[in-house]
Design an enzyme around this catalytic site. Structure first.
Site, mmCIF file in Angstrom:
data_model
loop_
_atom_site.group_PDB
_atom_site.id
_atom_site.type_symbol
_atom_site.label_atom_id
_atom_site.label_comp_id
_atom_site.label_asym_id
_atom_site.label_seq_id
_atom_site.Cartn_x
_atom_site.Cartn_y
_atom_site.Cartn_z
ATOM 1 N N GLU A 306 131.154 71.822 29.972
ATOM 2 C CA GLU A 306 131.092 70.592 30.769
ATOM 3 C C GLU A 306 131.699 69.399 30.025
ATOM 4 O OE1 GLU A 306 126.906 70.375 31.846
ATOM 5 O OE2 GLU A 306 127.247 71.717 33.536
ATOM 6 N N ASP A 385 122.114 78.181 36.307
ATOM 7 C CA ASP A 385 121.653 76.888 35.827
ATOM 8 C C ASP A 385 120.321 76.469 36.440
ATOM 9 O OD1 ASP A 385 121.540 74.483 34.611
ATOM 10 O OD2 ASP A 385 123.179 73.556 35.732
ATOM 11 N N GLU A 413 114.880 69.552 37.599
ATOM 12 C CA GLU A 413 116.178 69.135 38.137
ATOM 13 C C GLU A 413 116.459 69.750 39.511
ATOM 14 O OE1 GLU A 413 119.446 70.043 35.571
ATOM 15 O OE2 GLU A 413 120.930 69.288 36.983
HETATM 16 O O1 GCW Z 1 122.055 71.713 34.634
HETATM 17 C C1 GCW Z 1 123.095 71.078 34.031
HETATM 18 C C2 GCW Z 1 122.733 69.669 34.216
HETATM 19 C C3 GCW Z 1 123.363 68.764 33.188
HETATM 20 C C4 GCW Z 1 123.021 69.304 31.813
HETATM 21 C C5 GCW Z 1 123.575 70.704 31.687
HETATM 22 C C6 GCW Z 1 123.222 71.366 30.371
HETATM 23 C C7 GCW Z 1 122.562 68.085 29.826
HETATM 24 O O2 GCW Z 1 123.060 69.279 35.514
HETATM 25 O O3 GCW Z 1 122.843 67.488 33.389
HETATM 26 O O4 GCW Z 1 123.486 68.484 30.782
HETATM 27 O O5 GCW Z 1 123.026 71.516 32.687
HETATM 28 O O6 GCW Z 1 122.256 72.115 30.341
HETATM 29 O O7 GCW Z 1 123.891 71.134 29.398
#
Ligand code: GCW
Length: 698
Positions: A306, A385, A413
């Site tokens: 990311e 995720d 989340e």
């Molecule tokens: O789930 C995603 C989240 C990001 C997060 C990423 C991760 C901290 O939307 O906000 O970043 O995973 O785990 O690195």
């Protein structure tokens, strides 16, 4: 202002039990203890005093004692013999020196035993906490008080040793005070690029130590701007102070690290892990960090994911990246925790072979056995995720020669953002109990990450924290059950989700049977309810991109083409079998076969693994489309039931607490209705199939 969460110690003890809290006996005066061990011991004594205050309204008397040849002598200035027939009752915290140990298992860091001690002659009747470490004394004391609060009595425990070696919280706190995926206010670690140290800091250390946490990463894994500078003289003094506070509760402080720090902080032109300049820079940096913060635990690293920098830029592997750091931190006993959340977020989902779920395994499996001993791979529970339902990551059971740690998300989340109640311990239990079949016995995820399956020492469990500076710590009062539960489970893997929920309710709310039974119902059914009205059968996502709250069926953010779930007028689901992306083949054979075949694939993960027609029947006998309709209606009804049950508690709860929770439940209901309507409408339109029950679908 903050609440004491589960440390209120509002217990109802009978008169005989209360007497134990009138005296505390300790031997921290003995010189076998190091400074930090003594600190933990003192905190344990303090804890007994706090509990005594709550139970009997007074401070207990405090005495030293000695044990030699198994004989206990209480050391009192004036030892007033009790009247005939009267016994001296008390709580005794005993740091057992190595040469007096009769129980080997007590040697495990953090282990303790609670045991009753009688002496007819001296008329002593004590509850003792025995341990061979300051942390053990502390955990044992918290356990003893927990028994008193929850059960109204204390009982022998035998030896209790922590199941997982590392029990960590990961904070995604930014230096400006915001929290990535934070739903409980702002950070209590940072504000305006400063490190905060307040009364709340100490309370937090105490709070999480009470459930067995022993490591905390204080900053976000996305390390940007000033956070890169945490490893520079600007912040050392505060970090040292912070690490001392936490060390007194048996907790090590860790930081997230920016792989590009040699460039952004050191002014180098690259951060290639094989470059000599880069290596030298880290060598000096590690030395500096440990000179300044001797208790420091190590670093957590998000690399090549990311948008974060990493070794890929230089054609290097994750092992080369991690090992370079690990080698430089090793002389100080530090750890490098390297995240496996690595995937290409620019994939083209129109290609049927594209599968984000494969990425973790594809990236890390070839590196099994290539990491140094002080590197730990931190693996999210599922391959995607933190969705409401995912299979267990196939890296568990795949990796056999690598230190591993499980990462779960306590912050909600994708599970209602602490506006919906969603007790996650049952989900974590399923993950921990999952048989990977990598070995004949001791093959569960819990076995692997506790070092029982393969001889790994550096391993454990991490949870992305759900705390913030809200007065109740977790935004939703009921979300504190997840923080509590994460800690308890990481310490004692044998606890059930029910036992943990029951404990937390007893520690937090007034002791009334109706409070216990109604909150138990709500907590224990909340994950299932959330799943029912949101995304069905493991398909995941369907949330609004970026902020991840509320329904949006085509809203998968890394899919510009709206095809990731493959829904069309006939069916939905991603074919991840060998006929599709081949993801199923990443599992050990027995699991691969189970997932491969629609008839053995568990229904709750059906759409994760297979593309299914709306008219196909599930194991329940329902068609897929009917299941989607029904579960969305049922989920909403369940939330109504939560509200009905919760309203029965009004007269027993503090008004403010009642109102806060009710407000959240009310919002949950309207959000659940929105989910139901948006999802059902989408599938009604796309399939053109009517609801058998002829309900109105908006
Ligand atoms: O789930 C995603 C989240 C990001 C997060 C990423 C991760 C901290 O939307 O906000 O970043 O995973 O785990 O690195």
């Amino acid at each position: 202002m903050y609440f004491k969460a589960w440390l209120d110690y509002d217990g109802e003890l009978n008169e005989s039990m209360k007497k134990y809290f009138s005296t505390v006996l300790s031997n921290y005066g003995s010189n076998v203890l190091s400074k930090v061990e003594r600190q933990m011991y003192l905190h344990a004594v303090e804890e007994v005093k706090t509990a005594a205050k709550a139970f009997i309204g007074n401070k207990p008397d405090e005495y030293d004692f000695m044990i030699s040849d198994g004989n206990l002598t209480v050391i009192k200035e004036q030892y007033d013999e009790k009247e005939d027939g009267e016994w001296e009752k008390g709580i005794l915290l005993y740091y057992v020196p190595e040469n007096q140990m009769d129980e080997e298992a007590l040697i495990t860091e953090g282990a303790y035993a609670i045991k009753r001690y009688y002496d007819e002659e001296k008329r002593l009747d004590l509850w003792t906490v025995r341990a061979n470490s300051g942390a053990g004394i502390l955990y044992g004391t918290f356990a003893l008080i927990r028994q008193a609060v929850c059960e109204g009595k204390i009982a022998d425990t035998g030896i209790v040793a922590p199941f997982h070696a590392l029990r960590m919280l990961n904070h995604w706190d930014n230096m400006d005070g915001t929290i990535e995926r934070g739903y409980s206010g702002n950070s209590f670690f940072f504000s305006k690029n400063q490190i905060l140290i307040t009364e709340r800091t100490t309370f937090y250390a105490r709070l999480i130590a009470s459930v067995g946490i022993n490591g905390v990463v204080i900053n976000n894994v996305n390390v940007k701007d000033m956070a890169t500078r945490l490893i520079s003289p600007v912040y050392y003094a505060k970090l040292r102070e912070l690490s001392k506070i936490f060390a007194g509760y048996g907790i090590k402080i860790f930081l997230s690290l920016n792989f590009a720090a040699p460039m952004e902080l050191g002014g180098l032109s690259e951060c290639d892990p094989l470059s000599e300049d880069v290596i030298r820079w880290w060598k000096e940096k590690m030395q500096e960090v440990y000179q300044e913060i001797p208790d420091f635990g190590g670093f957590l690293v998000k690399a090549d994911s990311e948008g974060r920098p990493g070794p890929f830029t230089y054609g290097r592997t994750h092992a080369e990246g991690a090992n370079m750091l690990a080698k430089e931190i090793a002389p100080y006993g530090g750890l490098i925790i390297w995240r496996c959340f690595v995937y290409n977020c620019r994939q083209d989902w129109r290609d049927k072979k594209t599968d984000r779920a494969r990425a973790g395994y594809d990236n890390f499996m070839p590196l099994d056995g290539k990491f140094l001993d002080n590197v730990i791979l931190q693996i999210k529970n599922g391959p995607m995720d933190f969705q409401v339902r995912e299979p267990v990551s196939p890296l568990f059971g795949g990796l056999m020669k690598t230190n591993q740690m499980l990462e779960v998300q306590i912050a909600q989340e994708y599970t209602g953002q602490q506006r919906h109640v969603c007790y996650l311990v049952p989900m974590w239990k399923e993950v921990l109990d999952f048989h990977t079949y990598c070995k004949e016995n001791e093959d569960t995820v819990a076995d692997i990450i506790s070092g029982r399956t393969f001889p790994i020492r550096n391993c454990g469990i991490a949870g992305v924290s759900n705390t913030g500076d809200d007065s109740n710590w977790t935004g939703h009062d009921l979300a504190a059950a997840n923080l509590y539960g994460f800690g308890r489970l990481s310490f004692d893997n044998h606890l059930t989700a029910e036992e943990i929920a029951k404990e937390w309710i007893s520690m937090t709310f007034p002791k009334k049977p109706i409070i216990l039974s109604n909150l138990m119902y709500i907590l224990m059914n909340s994950w299932r309810a959330y799943e029912s009205y949101t995304s069905p059968l493991g398909i995941g996502w369907m949330v609004n991109p970026s902020y991840h709250y509320g329904p949006n069926v085509d809203g998968y953010e890394y899919d510009r083409w709206g095809t990731y779930h493959r829904a069309d007028c006939k069916g939905i689901g991603v074919e991840r079998s060998s006929k599709g992306t081949g993801y199923t083949l990443q599992y050990q054979k027995k699991n691969a076969l189970m997932y491969e075949d629609v008839s053995t694939c568990p229904d709750e993960l059906l759409l994760f693994f297979h593309r299914v027609l709306y008219t196909d029947r599930l194991k329940s006998g329902k068609t897929l489309i009917q299941h989607i309709y029904d579960s969305h209606f049922e989920g909403v009804e369940e939330v109504k039931e939560f509200i009905r049950l919760f309203c029965q508690l009004e007269e027993y709860l503090e008004e403010a607490v009642f109102q806060r929770i009710l407000n959240r439940l009310t919002e949950q209901l309207s959000s659940a209705e929105e989910w139901r309507d948006v999802v059902n409408t989408y599938f009604h339109r796309i399939s053109g199939i009517e609801d058998e029950k002829a309900r109105i679908i908006y």
